[in-house]
Design an enzyme around this catalytic site. Structure first.
Site, PDB file in Angstrom:
ATOM      1  N   GLY A  66       1.041  -1.290  -0.034  1.00 49.54           N
ATOM      2  CA  GLY A  66      -0.121  -0.341   0.164  1.00 49.54           C
ATOM      3  C   GLY A  66       0.935   0.741  -0.011  1.00 49.54           C
ATOM      4  O   GLY A  66       2.076   1.043   0.004  1.00 49.54           O
ATOM      5  N   GLU A  87       9.590  -2.490   4.060  1.00 44.83           N
ATOM      6  CA  GLU A  87       9.214  -2.570   3.470  1.00 44.83           C
ATOM      7  C   GLU A  87       9.776  -1.480   1.658  1.00 44.83           C
ATOM      8  O   GLU A  87      10.025  -2.122   0.533  1.00 44.83           O
ATOM      9  CB  GLU A  87       8.114  -1.030   3.028  1.00 44.83           C
ATOM     10  CG  GLU A  87       6.606  -1.675   3.973  1.00 44.83           C
ATOM     11  CD  GLU A  87       6.558  -0.678   4.264  1.00 44.83           C
ATOM     12  OE1 GLU A  87       4.774  -1.339   4.725  1.00 44.83           O
ATOM     13  OE2 GLU A  87       6.064   0.949   3.906  1.00 44.83           O
TER      14      GLU A  87
HETATM   15  C1  5RP Z   1       3.085   1.253   6.641  1.00 47.58           C
HETATM   16  C2  5RP Z   1       2.659   1.792   5.326  1.00 47.58           C
HETATM   17  C3  5RP Z   1       1.928   1.170   4.528  1.00 47.58           C
HETATM   18  O1  5RP Z   1       1.704   0.679   3.065  1.00 47.58           O
HETATM   19  C4  5RP Z   1       1.100   2.878   4.172  1.00 47.58           C
HETATM   20  O2  5RP Z   1       0.471   3.294   5.587  1.00 47.58           O
HETATM   21  C5  5RP Z   1      -0.642   2.740   3.981  1.00 47.58           C
HETATM   22  O3  5RP Z   1      -1.840   1.991   4.586  1.00 47.58           O
HETATM   23  P1  5RP Z   1      -3.292   1.193   4.316  1.00 47.58           P
HETATM   24  O4  5RP Z   1      -3.180   0.078   3.423  1.00 47.58           O
HETATM   25  O5  5RP Z   1      -3.079   1.253   5.443  1.00 47.58           O
HETATM   26  O6  5RP Z   1      -3.568   3.020   3.956  1.00 47.58           O
HETATM   27  O7  5RP Z   1       3.640   2.156   4.327  1.00 47.58           O
HETATM   28  O8  5RP Z   1       4.567   1.640   6.358  1.00 47.58           O
END
Ligand code: 5RP
Length: 242
Positions: free
Chosen positions: A87, A108
């Site tokens: 995401g 990530e």
């Molecule tokens: C975590 C991230 C997530 O991908 C990003 O915060 C998006 O999160 P969500 O799908 O809960 O909106 O980078 O470190």
């Protein structure tokens, strides 16, 4: 957007991306966050159906979800990662990202860099013309945190040390580090800012993901999912239904 509409959109885009990219015998990277929960759920269904999938997790939370979904885990670096799905907090028309809202940015980015194909999944409210409305997460060695915070403030950002939602203490990443949330406002040049930040001694990683995205899917509250056109080829059109 209503919360449940946003959840519906997250589920649609996550399942769509898994079905489009995950093959039945593969080592895949799995990102973190609430959108990824739905992707993990879908991968779990494929595993239950006999697919030979191994997953490299990007956070302790994703490891836990994989465990619950009975998805076998692979150690980062042990075998090549074909595709990784994750995401994002923001995506711009060049497919540059701000990530790290969940604090998993270092792992990530490690997985995104290692993967042959990095697929980004987002709801349409994550799509921005310019990055920066979402404060940029920067992972920092704890000892250097006050120094790094001042250096980043000198660049014009308003800097907040992330705190844990549970007890208000400084948030600790899965790597034992601190996170600074840096509100720059509109970021004129994400690649230049990323380079400047990474030159500050004590910065471990930034939430700017530049030039890593291979494919991007975006969903609307009605559950429709679009593959974004490559930045070199023009604007996105909504074309597919999840
Ligand atoms: C975590 C991230 C997530 O991908 C990003 O915060 C998006 O999160 P969500 O799908 O809960 O909106 O980078 O470190």
């Amino acid at each position: 957007m209503h919360g449940t509409d946003e959840d519906h959109a997250k589920r649609a885009v996550a399942r769509h991306a898994v079905d489009a990219y995950v093959t039945r015998d593969a080592c895949i990277g799995l990102g973190s966050g609430s959108t990824m929960r739905y992707a993990i759920e879908r991968v779990g269904e494929l595993v239950a159906d006999g697919a030979r999938i191994r997953a490299v997790a990007t956070s302790h939370e994703t490891e836990r979800l994989c465990h619950d979904a009975k998805i076998p885990l692979a150690v980062f670096g042990d075998e090549p990662i074909g595709i990784a799905i994750d995401g994002t907090d923001e995506i711009d028309p060049q497919w540059s990202l701000i990530k790290g809202g969940g604090g998993a940015l270092f792992r990530e980015k490690a997985v995104a860099l290692a993967a042959r194909i990095f697929v980004v999944i987002a709801t349409e409210r994550k799509c921005v013309e310019r990055l920066g409305a979402f404060p940029l997460p920067v992972e920092v060695v704890p000892y250097a945190t006050p120094f790094v915070a001042r250096e980043i403030e000198a660049l014009g950002a308003s800097v907040t040390l992330r705190r844990s939602g549970y007890d208000g203490r400084a948030y600790v990443s899965d790597n034992g580090n601190a996170i600074l949330d840096c509100a720059f406002g509109t970021i004129a040049s994400p690649p230049i800012l990323d380079r400047i930040l990474r030159e500050i001694h004590g910065v471990v990683s930034t939430g700017l993901f530049i030039g890593l995205t291979s494919a991007a899917f975006v969903s609307k509250p009605d559950g429709s999912v679009a593959a974004l056109s490559h930045p070199a080829h023009g604007a996105a059109t909504f074309s597919a239904r999840a």
